[in-house]
Design a protein around this motif. Structure first.
Motif, short mmCIF file in Angstrom:
data_model
loop_
_atom_site.label_atom_id
_atom_site.label_comp_id
_atom_site.label_asym_id
_atom_site.label_seq_id
_atom_site.Cartn_x
_atom_site.Cartn_y
_atom_site.Cartn_z
N ASN A 27 0.45 -0.89 0.31
CA ASN A 27 0.19 0.03 -0.10
C ASN A 27 0.42 1.12 -0.32
OD1 ASN A 27 -2.73 -1.41 -0.14
ND2 ASN A 27 -2.48 -1.49 2.29
N SER A 28 2.15 1.62 0.90
CA SER A 28 2.59 2.07 0.84
C SER A 28 3.29 2.80 -0.89
CB SER A 28 3.84 2.28 2.06
OG SER A 28 4.71 3.06 2.10
N ILE A 29 3.81 1.67 -1.25
CA ILE A 29 4.61 1.64 -2.59
C ILE A 29 3.61 2.06 -3.83
CG2 ILE A 29 4.77 0.19 -4.36
CD1 ILE A 29 7.75 -0.52 -3.41
N GLN A 30 2.23 1.78 -3.39
CA GLN A 30 0.96 2.42 -4.17
C GLN A 30 1.66 3.88 -4.31
OE1 GLN A 30 0.50 0.89 -6.97
NE2 GLN A 30 -1.59 2.40 -7.47
N ILE A 64 9.52 14.87 -7.24
CA ILE A 64 9.99 13.77 -8.65
C ILE A 64 10.93 12.75 -7.83
CG2 ILE A 64 10.16 12.21 -10.62
CD1 ILE A 64 7.77 15.17 -11.15
N ASP A 65 12.53 13.21 -8.30
CA ASP A 65 13.42 12.07 -7.80
C ASP A 65 12.97 11.75 -5.62
OD1 ASP A 65 14.73 13.10 -10.14
OD2 ASP A 65 15.68 14.05 -9.48
N ASP A 66 12.70 12.29 -5.18
CA ASP A 66 12.60 11.84 -4.00
C ASP A 66 12.00 10.44 -4.70
OD1 ASP A 66 12.95 12.19 -0.93
OD2 ASP A 66 10.51 13.07 -0.79
N ILE A 72 10.60 4.94 -3.08
CA ILE A 72 10.11 3.79 -3.85
C ILE A 72 10.93 2.70 -4.10
CG2 ILE A 72 9.25 2.93 -5.88
CD1 ILE A 72 7.94 5.34 -6.07
N THR A 73 12.59 3.21 -4.62
CA THR A 73 13.72 2.88 -4.38
C THR A 73 14.12 1.85 -3.12
OG1 THR A 73 14.65 3.59 -6.56
CG2 THR A 73 15.81 2.57 -5.21
N ARG A 74 14.42 2.75 -2.64
CA ARG A 74 14.33 2.25 -0.76
C ARG A 74 13.25 1.03 -0.34
NH1 ARG A 74 15.65 8.01 0.40
NH2 ARG A 74 13.69 7.75 1.16
#
Length: 406
Positions: free
Chosen positions: A3-6, A46-48, A53-55
């Motif tokens: 849910n967090s990633i979404q 967007i970078d942040d 998301i990468t982490r």
């Protein structure tokens, strides 16, 4: 975690769309002092979000590695997109080998093989699973996302016709005047296929015995990803000798950076690169391709009115979504494109669909449970595929930017 990633992805897409809309609204009357800080702040946001998301993805990957599996779900209850019966038989063979498959199941395998040619001691992957493998290959690298993919049942070399007609034109004829001769220069580009192997993946017997783990997914993903990486590399920078001719290798020079630009590129260079490709090709849908490190350099470039030339995409891969764009054309990341350095061909541009990837639709999977593996408590798996690639076009459909030598 899901849910967090979404939620992060939704925020990222919303911010990317906001940045795109902001640029479109103010593009004609761009005020660098007023608009640039707002736009740059959106890109920083967007970078942040991308970093977050990468982490989270990194944590998920680590959890998957520690469990020796990337999908801890009930085996086969959640199908991987293929026929459930075929997937179940395939997984049964992975766990138990040839002896685990009944005569009825072998008959079903032979009826749904991607080819009638088998290999002793191996398993010729069924058509449905072969299609899933092809989709997994597409998800790695970038070349399959832009090239034309040709699937054949046989592995013999094929001669693909080519001809450069960009400078040819007709004529006006007077009454009773004979038409002039102007025969096109016809040639062929040979697209050969090469045998690729995944290298052996050794799986602990305990993992094969654990019915709670989708071992079919684990084995297939590991084998496919290895083949995907090496083939994408060859489709990109292959020499054409003993391996496919890569896109960068086959492309023509479009622009060479001025002295001192060993690790940089200018706005003017990109414009020159665009216009080095004939407009007939650009109208077909031209694309920029580069490494992520090159994109980092290019994202900082502005045009003569200090307007950004990079626009982030949103909901990529979704109908109605927008890809990343550069100077109005689609941008695709491929980290097998050389990074910017002295003499590096670091950016390619043009009608990338002109590049032809050829698959022989026969994936062979070998299972090893002999003493060399048994004494270690393991079973080995090895996948073979036959693939090729080349750029039949000779009219300059794809050009490259090359960094300066000094």
């Amino acid at each position: 975690m899901k849910n967090s990633i979404q939620a992060l992805r939704e925020r990222r897409n919303a911010l990317a769309k906001e940045a795109s809309d902001f640029l479109n609204i103010h593009n004609e009357a761009w005020n660098a002092a007023e608009h640039a800080p707002k736009y740059d702040a959106m890109l920083d946001g967007i970078d942040d979000l991308d970093s977050q998301i990468t982490r989270i993805n990194a944590v998920n990957d680590r959890m998957a590695k520690e469990a020796l599996d990337e999908q801890l779900i009930s085996a086969h209850q959640k199908n991987l997109g293929g026929d459930k019966k075929q997937t179940a038989i395939f997984a049964k063979w992975i766990r138990g080998g040839d002896k685990a498959i009944s005569d009825t199941e072998w008959a079903d395998i032979r009826a749904t093989m991607s080819t009638t040619t088998g290999s002793e001691g191996g398993y010729t992957v069924q058509t449905d699973i072969a299609k899933t493998i092809a989709e997994a290959l597409k998800a790695t690298g970038g070349m399959r996302d832009v090239a034309t993919v040709l699937q054949t049942s046989m592995g013999n070399s094929i001669s693909y016709p080519n001809s450069n007609g960009t400078s040819e034109e007709g004529e006006i004829l007077g009454e009773n005047q004979l038409s002039a001769d102007s025969d096109p220069e016809l040639g062929v580009t040979t697209i050969a296929v090469y045998k690729y192997g995944s290298k052996v993946v050794a799986v602990p017997i305990e993992l094969l015995m654990d019915s709670a783990i989708d071992i079919e997914s684990f084995v297939r993903q590991r084998l496919v990803s290895r083949i995907a990486r090496i083939t994408n590399k060859h489709y990109t920078i292959g020499t054409g000798t003993g391996q496919p001719m890569g896109l960068v290798t086959a492309a023509a020079a479009g622009k060479v950076g001025a002295s001192g630009q060993t690790a940089t590129i200018t706005y003017d260079d990109l414009v020159d690169l665009q216009h080095s490709v004939n407009r007939a090709y650009r109208d077909l849908g031209a694309t920029f391709m580069m490494s992520d490190s090159a994109l980092k350099v290019i994202r900082k470039l502005k045009d003569g009115q200090s307007r950004p030339i990079f626009v982030p995409g949103y909901e990529t891969g979704v109908p109605g979504g927008m890809p990343d764009t550069l100077l109005g054309d689609r941008l695709v990341i491929n980290d097998d494109i050389p990074a910017m350095a002295a003499n590096a061909k670091s950016v390619v541009y043009g009608s990338l669909k002109s590049y032809l990837i050829r698959d022989v639709m026969s994936y062979n999977l070998m299972r090893f449970d002999d003493s060399a593996y048994a004494k270690k408590g393991q079973v080995g798996f090895l996948m073979f595929s036959r693939n090729g690639g080349g750029l039949p076009d000779v009219g300059g459909a794809v050009k490259y930017y090359q960094n300066s030598a000094t």
